[in-house]
Design a protein around this motif. Sequence first.
Motif, PDB file in Angstrom:
ATOM      1  N   CYS A  15       5.777   8.845 -11.068  1.00  0.00           N
ATOM      2  CA  CYS A  15       5.759  10.295 -11.260  1.00  0.00           C
ATOM      3  C   CYS A  15       4.347  10.757 -11.627  1.00  0.00           C
ATOM      4  N   PHE A  16       3.740  10.067 -12.617  1.00  0.00           N
ATOM      5  CA  PHE A  16       2.369  10.421 -13.007  1.00  0.00           C
ATOM      6  C   PHE A  16       1.422  10.230 -11.825  1.00  0.00           C
ATOM      7  N   MET A  17       1.582   9.092 -11.155  1.00  0.00           N
ATOM      8  CA  MET A  17       0.653   8.754 -10.076  1.00  0.00           C
ATOM      9  C   MET A  17       0.741   9.771  -8.929  1.00  0.00           C
ATOM     10  N   GLY A  18       1.969  10.220  -8.646  1.00  0.00           N
ATOM     11  CA  GLY A  18       2.154  11.233  -7.600  1.00  0.00           C
ATOM     12  C   GLY A  18       1.414  12.510  -7.942  1.00  0.00           C
ATOM     13  N   MET A  19       1.493  12.908  -9.191  1.00  0.00           N
ATOM     14  CA  MET A  19       0.818  14.135  -9.616  1.00  0.00           C
ATOM     15  C   MET A  19      -0.697  13.974  -9.630  1.00  0.00           C
ATOM     16  N   ALA A  20      -1.153  12.777  -9.983  1.00  0.00           N
ATOM     17  CA  ALA A  20      -2.601  12.529  -9.974  1.00  0.00           C
ATOM     18  C   ALA A  20      -3.134  12.507  -8.541  1.00  0.00           C
ATOM     19  N   LYS A  21      -2.387  11.831  -7.659  1.00  0.00           N
ATOM     20  CA  LYS A  21      -2.851  11.714  -6.271  1.00  0.00           C
ATOM     21  C   LYS A  21      -2.880  13.061  -5.567  1.00  0.00           C
ATOM     22  N   SER A  22      -1.982  13.958  -5.959  1.00  0.00           N
ATOM     23  CA  SER A  22      -1.968  15.269  -5.316  1.00  0.00           C
ATOM     24  C   SER A  22      -2.787  16.297  -6.103  1.00  0.00           C
ATOM     25  N   ALA A  23      -3.574  15.810  -7.060  1.00  0.00           N
ATOM     26  CA  ALA A  23      -4.479  16.675  -7.853  1.00  0.00           C
ATOM     27  C   ALA A  23      -3.729  17.793  -8.560  1.00  0.00           C
ATOM     28  N   ILE A  35     -17.516   8.133   3.803  1.00  0.00           N
ATOM     29  CA  ILE A  35     -16.700   7.517   2.734  1.00  0.00           C
ATOM     30  C   ILE A  35     -16.606   8.463   1.529  1.00  0.00           C
ATOM     31  N   ILE A  36     -17.732   9.100   1.202  1.00  0.00           N
ATOM     32  CA  ILE A  36     -17.710  10.057   0.077  1.00  0.00           C
ATOM     33  C   ILE A  36     -16.698  11.171   0.366  1.00  0.00           C
ATOM     34  N   THR A  37     -16.691  11.639   1.618  1.00  0.00           N
ATOM     35  CA  THR A  37     -15.752  12.704   1.997  1.00  0.00           C
ATOM     36  C   THR A  37     -14.310  12.240   1.810  1.00  0.00           C
ATOM     37  N   LYS A  38     -14.055  11.006   2.196  1.00  0.00           N
ATOM     38  CA  LYS A  38     -12.695  10.464   2.028  1.00  0.00           C
ATOM     39  C   LYS A  38     -12.319  10.421   0.538  1.00  0.00           C
ATOM     40  N   SER A  39     -13.250   9.995  -0.298  1.00  0.00           N
ATOM     41  CA  SER A  39     -12.980   9.953  -1.745  1.00  0.00           C
ATOM     42  C   SER A  39     -12.723  11.351  -2.283  1.00  0.00           C
ATOM     43  N   LEU A  40     -13.512  12.301  -1.837  1.00  0.00           N
ATOM     44  CA  LEU A  40     -13.342  13.683  -2.307  1.00  0.00           C
ATOM     45  C   LEU A  40     -11.964  14.230  -1.915  1.00  0.00           C
ATOM     46  N   ASP A  41     -11.404  13.633  -0.864  1.00  0.00           N
ATOM     47  CA  ASP A  41     -10.053  14.005  -0.434  1.00  0.00           C
ATOM     48  C   ASP A  41      -8.986  13.225  -1.231  1.00  0.00           C
ATOM     49  N   LEU A  42      -9.444  12.515  -2.242  1.00  0.00           N
ATOM     50  CA  LEU A  42      -8.600  11.728  -3.160  1.00  0.00           C
ATOM     51  C   LEU A  42      -7.835  10.594  -2.493  1.00  0.00           C
ATOM     52  N   GLN A  43      -8.427  10.043  -1.439  1.00  0.00           N
ATOM     53  CA  GLN A  43      -7.801   8.891  -0.799  1.00  0.00           C
ATOM     54  C   GLN A  43      -8.428   7.603  -1.318  1.00  0.00           C
ATOM     55  N   ARG A  44      -7.592   6.642  -1.620  1.00  0.00           N
ATOM     56  CA  ARG A  44      -8.098   5.353  -2.075  1.00  0.00           C
ATOM     57  C   ARG A  44      -8.862   4.675  -0.946  1.00  0.00           C
ATOM     58  N   LEU A  45      -9.988   4.061  -1.296  1.00  0.00           N
ATOM     59  CA  LEU A  45     -10.805   3.435  -0.253  1.00  0.00           C
ATOM     60  C   LEU A  45     -10.261   2.062   0.133  1.00  0.00           C
TER      61      LEU A  45
END
Lengths: 95, 487
Positions: free
Chosen positions: B413-421, B53-63
């Motif tokens: 727009c903001f969320m897209g940029m945040a999700k893609s780091a 689960i930590i790995t998934k979070s580090l990949d910026l995926q919502r749990l």
Amino acid sequence: MAQFPIIDNRFHSKHKLIETCHQTLLKQYPGLQVRWVRIYGKRWAHLYGDMEGISHQSLKMQLNPSYGICIDNPELIPSGDLDGIINRLKERLND
Amino acid sequence: MQAAKVQEMIKNVIKPEQIERYMNKGKDFIDEAYIDGLLLLKKRPEKEEIRAIITKSLDLQRLEPEETAALLNCRDEDLWQEMYTAGLTIKEKVYGRRIVTFAPLYISNHCVNSCVYCGFRHENKESIRQQLNMDELGEEIKALVSKGHKRLIMVYGEHPDSGAEYIAETLKLAYSTKVGNGEIRRANVNAAPMSIEDLRILKEVGIGTFQVFQETYHHRTYQKMHPRGVKANYGWRLYASHRAQEAGVDDVGIGALFGLYDWKFEVMGLLAHTIDLEKKFGGVGPHTISFPRIEPAVNTPFIEKSSYKIDDDTFKKLVTVIRLSVPYTGMILTARETARVRQEVIPVGISQIDAGSNIGIGGYAKDALDYNRQQFILGDNRSLDEAVQDLARMGKITSFCTADYRCGRTGNCFMGMAKSAKIHNLCMPNAVLTFKEYLLDYASEETIKVGAPLIEKELAALENPAVKEKCLEYLHRIEAGERDLFF
């Protein structure tokens, strides 16, 4: 699951015009990153267009009291063309 | 006369169709049996599961809810250390090393509600009631601008005198006030849930984020905590952010007040809220999540009696789980917490704090504490300059950046940029520029001494040479007197 419009003005007639202008710009200058905004005081709310581009030379222009445009890579437009494009957009949006 | 006005408000403010339209087959998104079941099912998670689960979070995926339930039930302290480290890594991957700073501005404590934990509750006779008039508000804003603040959260009680038109006027005043080089560049609002029509009024005047906390997601507890008034309607509050999104206010803030009910349930509630917003609004969830703990308030005995209060260690854990569960969302840690707690918790993933806060009505202009005009009692009374200095000593640069919502980087727009780091590529140079403004215009000698090397360090750390060059050019222009330069 129902989808609700995030910005109600999306269905305003201006939005159709913006979509058309957007497509025209992209056809003329492939790769152009353009973001259209609806202006509410200090808030420039995202309305249409590019959501991925990260630019450090972004051109931000107010087209009329309600609408604006952000071009993340304006260098793709020859400098001689840019003023003309902005003026035409201003005219169209004020029609 | 006033009582009749209040009764009229309670009768008219809630629009049932603006609750029902978002419900799923007549049910809201808090399925208590499902949440309780998951917490039970994941009672003893395996080490491997937690690490995956930590790995998934580090990949910026919502749990997913079952993954968050597993994290909440982790009992292995070594794994918690791994989660703390992951929290910081995620936050820096998305937002960089900056901490955005703002000030709360309480404008009115008139309130029709009866929240048993709140110093502003209608029945609290020891609370001195006040609503700032425009002159008084102007003085408050000037006092805040003079200290260096650029971003506010403006707070209003739920009362007919604090309707959308009044809030809109206060926002206009906030945006038009200038003192020297200073001005408010983003005004967020924490107010009662509103109709779509009223939210459009706030949108028109340039609201930043619209923030409404559910307080508790547990239905029965909610009814006990809010026995009367408009706030007694759980659904009206639950869908406040949905209505804001539909009105075009596409940056919304959610939160829970920890100490009213089981902390694990509330974290699951915040996640469910996020998921429902994302599902219904094209992937756009909350811009920020807040997690205040209940604090003492004048003449409010409930707080001492609550059996759900959580200790500092549990608090750090819940903040970490929220960071891992929604990796790309802003997280706010307020001055309710002591400076010591904040220094301990900021490194697990906080992106925003308030500083130099005074939550008494009219408190900034008077520059004094007045507990009888406060909703609760603050834990961190450091000045803005002290907080900025302490953050700098922690290696964190204070950001007064408000660029995103002034460049069309809002909502999806903001969320897209945040999700893609990608957003940190803008956050960091903007932090450097606004921090420079602060050092030049407002900082003490000591803060300048600690802060100046941080600017050099963060400038050097900018990866893109073109950005670095542009940032350097902007810094020179700021030194020469220009202000409000941003990417």
